[in-house]
Design an enzyme around this catalytic site. Structure first.
Site, short mmCIF file in Angstrom:
data_model
loop_
_atom_site.label_atom_id
_atom_site.label_comp_id
_atom_site.label_asym_id
_atom_site.label_seq_id
_atom_site.Cartn_x
_atom_site.Cartn_y
_atom_site.Cartn_z
N ILE A 40 17.68 -12.27 -4.23
CA ILE A 40 17.94 -11.44 -5.42
C ILE A 40 17.63 -9.98 -5.13
O ILE A 40 18.37 -9.08 -5.51
CB ILE A 40 17.11 -11.94 -6.62
N GLY A 41 16.53 -9.75 -4.46
CA GLY A 41 16.13 -8.37 -4.15
C GLY A 41 14.90 -8.37 -3.29
O GLY A 41 14.24 -9.39 -3.10
N GLY A 81 11.44 -5.61 -1.92
CA GLY A 81 10.71 -4.36 -2.07
C GLY A 81 9.55 -4.33 -1.12
O GLY A 81 9.46 -5.15 -0.19
N MET A 121 6.46 -5.13 -1.53
CA MET A 121 5.51 -6.23 -1.62
C MET A 121 6.11 -7.57 -1.21
O MET A 121 5.36 -8.51 -0.93
CB MET A 121 4.95 -6.34 -3.05
N VAL A 125 12.49 -11.51 -3.14
CA VAL A 125 12.68 -12.42 -4.26
C VAL A 125 13.98 -13.19 -4.06
O VAL A 125 15.02 -12.59 -3.75
CB VAL A 125 12.72 -11.67 -5.60
N LYS A 150 9.15 -15.39 -5.32
CA LYS A 150 8.82 -14.16 -4.60
C LYS A 150 7.87 -14.49 -3.45
O LYS A 150 6.79 -15.05 -3.67
CB LYS A 150 8.17 -13.15 -5.54
N ASP A 197 1.08 -1.34 -12.07
CA ASP A 197 2.25 -0.77 -11.39
C ASP A 197 3.42 -0.66 -12.36
O ASP A 197 4.54 -1.08 -12.07
CB ASP A 197 2.64 -1.63 -10.18
#
Length: 435
Positions: A84-85, A87, A89, A92, A109, A200
């Site tokens: 899905i994506g 980053g 950290m 996902v 994740k 965050d």
């Protein structure tokens, strides 16, 4: 130091060396492994410049690009579908139950494996378990978690929507944007009650579904493990992070309040100074934590006050401000009440003025009666003295002019009457018999 290690391993080995040993190791690395040296050198240079947040971000971004691809694999009881994506950290993936016992759209994740040297897996897993206790409609629900190939993973609900950062703000009017912030405050209020600070907050971590419902995601899992390990590496976005978070102080709910104020600035960048919304933004983003809102529910109440055109807490002491908000809330009723009040005031003033006029006319009448009575009283004595009538009238006219209690217009009318000539009756002629 082993030079056949990966870039990350080499970097963490260098962290344990003093400056002289570090320079010698880098010279050796440059000669024997020039490609690896090119990857490690920027990290060491940043670390020697005290730019530790850049090191952390660089390491995670590089690690994310080299993260193991779990597409079409089965992890525990979950089947990974597609990415899905990703980053800093982690990455996902969309997923589902492998046994198909439940038709449930999930998102998994995987946290970066390179976090392990900085943050213990057990600490990260405990933080993930803490998130699983959060149960709120505006927070992405965490169902499960575990450790796979030294990577901590978190299983959560899959949100079909887009982030606030990608959302077209022009599609939403002011009230709709404020409603999103109210939902965000509700989510934070719940998490703060459970002892969880997001840490965050930014538009990328706020999802909006098809029903314009907020879903808060990506709680900062490094915040408590950081404090426990005395590490200086904390993941945050400087544009929205509070001053105390950027100075690596202990995070509190006041840090989230600061971030909400920054989000309001982002959603309403052209708000005029001293408006209600500006007052909320200004108070929430005070540099001193103790001068901000004391809790997120107070922020929510003020935003709801803006939506309902009620006074916000920061401006209640301003004269006439509550009355203005009352008029804006109920313009028709307020206008009728104002008209009624003005009518009552006018009628009262009219009655008072009429009463004063009557009192004045009463006094004038009494003065006139007094003058006429005086004239009649003195006319008898003057008649005995054989004073002509015009002399009596002239004396009375002078008394009227000298009386300050009689208005000028009354004096004028009386004098006009008294100036009318009065014929004196001739004395009777003696008859022959009388003669």
């Amino acid at each position: 130091m082993k030079l056949d290690s990966s870039k990350t391993d080499v970097y963490y080995l260098l962290l344990d060396l003093d400056d002289q040993q570090k320079r010698e190791a880098l010279e050796k690395l440059q000669k024997q492994h020039p490609s690896l040296y090119k990857q490690v050198a920027p990290l060491v240079a940043a670390e020697m410049s005290d730019q530790l947040d850049q090191i952390f971000q660089f390491t995670l971004e590089h690690s994310a690009s080299q993260q193991v691809d779990y597409t079409n694999r089965q992890i525990d009881k979950y089947r990974i579908l597609h990415e899905i994506g990703r980053g800093g950290m982690g990455v996902v993936y969309a997923a589902c139950r492998a046994d198909e016992a439940f038709e449930q759209k999930l998102a998994i994740k995987f946290l970066q494996s390179d976090l392990a040297p900085i943050l213990s897996q057990q600490a990260l897993f405990q933080e993930a378990q803490l998130l699983a206790k959060l149960n709120h409609p505006n927070i992405a629900k965490v169902f499960d978690g575990g450790i796979h190939n030294e990577s901590v993973y978190i299983v959560m609900e899959q949100i079909e929507g887009q982030s606030l950062a990608d959302y077209d703000k022009t599609q939403l009017n002011k009230n709709e944007r404020l409603q999103l912030v109210v939902q965000l405050c509700n989510a934070l209020e719940h998490s703060h009650q459970q002892g969880v600070v997001h840490g965050d907050l930014k538009p990328d971590n706020i999802l909006i579904d098809s029903n314009q419902q907020v879903k808060l995601i990506d709680f900062n899992l490094t915040q408590k493990t950081n404090q426990d390990s005395n590490s200086q590496l904390i993941a945050f976005n400087k544009e929205y992070a509070s001053p105390e978070q950027q100075s690596q102080a202990t995070l509190t709910p006041l840090s989230d309040i600061y971030s909400v104020g920054k989000l309001l600035n982002w959603l309403f960048p052209n708000e005029r100074t001293l408006s209600d919304l500006w007052a909320i933004q200004h108070h929430a983003t005070d540099l001193a934590p103790t001068k901000r809102y004391s809790s997120i529910d107070k922020v929510r109440l003020d935003i709801e006050a803006v939506l309902s055109k009620r006074p916000v807490s920061q401006k209640k002491s301003i004269p006439f401000y509550p009355s203005l908000r009352l008029f804006q809330r109920n313009p028709i009723t307020s206008s009728l009440c104002l008209l009624l009040a003005l009518s009552g005031a006018f009628f009262t003033h009219f009655l008072v003025a009429k009463n004063q006029q009557l009192q004045k006319e009463k006094q004038i009448a009494e003065n006139m009666i007094f003058e006429v009575s005086s004239m009649m009283f003195h006319s008898k004595s003057l008649a005995a003295q054989e004073m002509p009538l015009h002399a009596v009238v002239d004396l009375t006219r002078r008394r009227i002019l000298a009386n300050p209690e009689i208005p000028k217009h009354i004096k004028h009318k009386l004098l006009l009457v008294m100036m009318t000539p009065i014929e004196e009756k001739a004395a009777p002629t003696p008859t022959q018999n009388e003669s």
